[in-house]
Design a protein around this motif. Structure first.
Motif, mmCIF file in Angstrom:
data_model
loop_
_atom_site.group_PDB
_atom_site.id
_atom_site.type_symbol
_atom_site.label_atom_id
_atom_site.label_comp_id
_atom_site.label_asym_id
_atom_site.label_seq_id
_atom_site.Cartn_x
_atom_site.Cartn_y
_atom_site.Cartn_z
ATOM 1 N N ILE A 269 0.844 -1.209 0.000
ATOM 2 C CA ILE A 269 0.000 0.000 0.000
ATOM 3 C C ILE A 269 0.871 1.247 0.000
ATOM 4 O O ILE A 269 0.595 2.226 -0.734
ATOM 5 N N ALA A 270 1.943 1.269 0.808
ATOM 6 C CA ALA A 270 2.826 2.436 0.845
ATOM 7 C C ALA A 270 3.522 2.649 -0.495
ATOM 8 O O ALA A 270 3.646 3.791 -0.970
ATOM 9 N N PHE A 271 3.964 1.569 -1.127
ATOM 10 C CA PHE A 271 4.611 1.705 -2.430
ATOM 11 C C PHE A 271 3.630 2.216 -3.481
ATOM 12 O O PHE A 271 3.969 3.069 -4.312
ATOM 13 N N THR A 272 2.404 1.707 -3.432
ATOM 14 C CA THR A 272 1.394 2.182 -4.388
ATOM 15 C C THR A 272 1.077 3.657 -4.170
ATOM 16 O O THR A 272 0.937 4.434 -5.132
ATOM 17 N N ALA A 273 0.953 4.078 -2.900
ATOM 18 C CA ALA A 273 0.692 5.492 -2.615
ATOM 19 C C ALA A 273 1.838 6.374 -3.081
ATOM 20 O O ALA A 273 1.620 7.462 -3.637
ATOM 21 N N ALA A 274 3.093 5.927 -2.856
ATOM 22 C CA ALA A 274 4.240 6.701 -3.322
ATOM 23 C C ALA A 274 4.268 6.795 -4.844
ATOM 24 O O ALA A 274 4.578 7.857 -5.418
ATOM 25 N N LEU A 275 3.915 5.713 -5.518
ATOM 26 C CA LEU A 275 3.886 5.734 -6.983
ATOM 27 C C LEU A 275 2.803 6.683 -7.494
ATOM 28 O O LEU A 275 3.023 7.447 -8.446
ATOM 29 N N ILE A 276 1.630 6.660 -6.842
ATOM 30 C CA ILE A 276 0.556 7.564 -7.259
ATOM 31 C C ILE A 276 0.955 9.013 -7.008
ATOM 32 O O ILE A 276 0.709 9.908 -7.843
ATOM 33 N N THR A 278 4.014 10.302 -6.901
ATOM 34 C CA THR A 278 5.036 10.679 -7.874
ATOM 35 C C THR A 278 4.421 10.941 -9.244
ATOM 36 O O THR A 278 4.786 11.904 -9.934
ATOM 37 N N THR A 279 3.464 10.120 -9.633
ATOM 38 C CA THR A 279 2.798 10.334 -10.922
ATOM 39 C C THR A 279 2.008 11.637 -10.927
ATOM 40 O O THR A 279 2.037 12.395 -11.911
ATOM 41 N N ALA A 280 1.308 11.921 -9.823
ATOM 42 C CA ALA A 280 0.551 13.176 -9.743
ATOM 43 C C ALA A 280 1.472 14.385 -9.782
ATOM 44 O O ALA A 280 1.169 15.397 -10.439
ATOM 45 N N LEU A 281 2.601 14.334 -9.075
ATOM 46 C CA LEU A 281 3.546 15.451 -9.100
ATOM 47 C C LEU A 281 4.132 15.650 -10.491
ATOM 48 O O LEU A 281 4.295 16.794 -10.954
ATOM 49 N N THR A 282 4.413 14.585 -11.183
ATOM 50 C CA THR A 282 4.948 14.693 -12.544
ATOM 51 C C THR A 282 3.926 15.315 -13.480
ATOM 52 O O THR A 282 4.262 16.180 -14.310
ATOM 53 N N LEU A 283 2.668 14.904 -13.347
ATOM 54 C CA LEU A 283 1.632 15.490 -14.202
ATOM 55 C C LEU A 283 1.407 16.962 -13.883
ATOM 56 O O LEU A 283 1.101 17.767 -14.782
ATOM 57 N N HIS A 284 1.573 17.364 -12.608
ATOM 58 C CA HIS A 284 1.351 18.759 -12.229
ATOM 59 C C HIS A 284 2.468 19.670 -12.704
ATOM 60 O O HIS A 284 2.224 20.839 -13.073
#
Length: 339
Positions: A269-276, A278-284
């Motif tokens: 769960i922590a790895f999935t949250a970190a991946l999400i 990171t993806t949101a920050l990259t898109l922003h």
């Protein structure tokens, strides 16, 4: 696979504690399966029985573990069935993994890890035609894992057995390649047939027979008196009994399995949250429109190159000296004087 002296039934206090922990005593296990307590004692000590009776006892045991009702008429819970399987298999598996690895701590760890895997996949293990074989294969794989050599706790040698014959036999076993050692243990120690041994070691029957003969010849070269398979079985049982291994309690193994499952679940769960995140920050922060790249520079033709200034003339040097002598501010500097 090994022979150990018969032990009496637990005391009333110990039976009460086992009942409170949802474990089964030897008498209750015999009652579930439908055999005498002496038969359960023979299973726990690894005493050899004829193959037909052994398979029949196995079938009765597995049917009792999965489908036997309790005294109150209710069906066995998964925890009770797991505790019964653990009580039946753990003592023998400890002795087997000790012969495979030569270390008591690795034997205990391998057996606990195998039963933790079984508890994680209990619906699959409970429906397996041979749950004891499932756990045995997992324990043997864990005991023979090559990754143990990189662990610091296993780099120090363990005290050898006290008897010289036992030390020689254990050294001969550990010098065998792991597949040969496992084949010899399953056939001459556990008492499996050659096809079952080949299937558990993931080899053909011919390859398993070759490994068995090579392992027997290697052991007989070190200890000629063990050329007889019956004597070899007896000596393996005696060597395994010198380990004085004690299995953990079934509830402790189940709790360890559940803690490990929670740890890996939370890590996922922590790895999935970190991946999400990171993806949101990259898109922003990424650009929303196309920006053409800057073209490389080109040489302009027809323009004379820039020349460096030459030396100052005498008048220029006098003017520079005069300017340096004047005050940094004031009308003399701002208002030119007419000559």
């Amino acid at each position: 696979m090994t022979r150990s002296p018969a032990t009496p039934l637990p005391s009333p206090k110990e039976r009460r504690r086992l009942r409170e922990a949802h474990a089964l005593t030897r008498a209750r296990l015999a009652e579930r399966v439908g055999v005498r307590p002496g038969r359960v004692r023979a299973w726990e000590s690894g005493r050899r029985t004829p193959r037909g009776r052994k398979r029949e006892a196995y079938a009765q045991l597995l049917a009792g573990l999965a489908r036997a009702p309790r005294d109150d008429g209710a069906w066995l819970t998964p925890a009770e069935a797991f505790d019964a399987l653990y009580s039946f298999c753990a003592p023998a598996l400890l002795r087997q993994t000790y012969l495979l690895s030569g270390r008591r701590d690795r034997a205990r760890e391998s057996v606990e890890r195998a039963f933790q895997l079984a508890w994680d996949r209990w619906p699959e293990v409970a429906r397996d035609p041979d749950p004891a074989g499932w756990v045995r294969a997992a324990a043997h794989e864990c005991a023979l894992s090559p990754w143990h050599r990189f662990r610091r706790r296993y780099r120090q040698p363990e005290p050898p057995p006290p008897r010289q014959d036992d030390r020689t036999l254990l050294d001969a076993l550990l010098r065998l390649p792991p597949p040969y050692r496992r084949t010899l243990l399953l056939y001459d120690g556990v008492g499996l047939g050659l096809p079952e041994t080949a299937a558990e070691t993931e080899a053909t029957t011919r390859a398993a027979a070759g490994r068995l003969m090579h392992a027997r010849d290697t052991v007989a070269a070190r200890l000629p008196e063990l050329s007889d398979p019956r004597e070899l079985h007896q000596r393996l049982a005696e060597l395994a009994s010198t380990g004085r291994l004690r299995a953990a309690e079934p509830p402790a193994v189940r709790r360890g399995s559940e803690r490990r499952a929670r740890f890996w679940t939370r890590s996922a769960i922590a790895f999935t949250a970190a991946l999400i995140g990171t993806t949101a920050l990259t898109l922003h922060t990424s650009p929303t429109r196309y920006e053409p790249p800057v073209p490389p520079g080109e040489t302009v033709q027809g323009v004379p190159p820039r020349m460096a200034p030459g030396p100052l003339s005498e008048d220029q040097r006098k003017l520079r000296a005069k300017l340096r002598k004047q005050l940094p501010g004031g009308p003399e500097r701002l208002l030119p004087q007419a000559r």
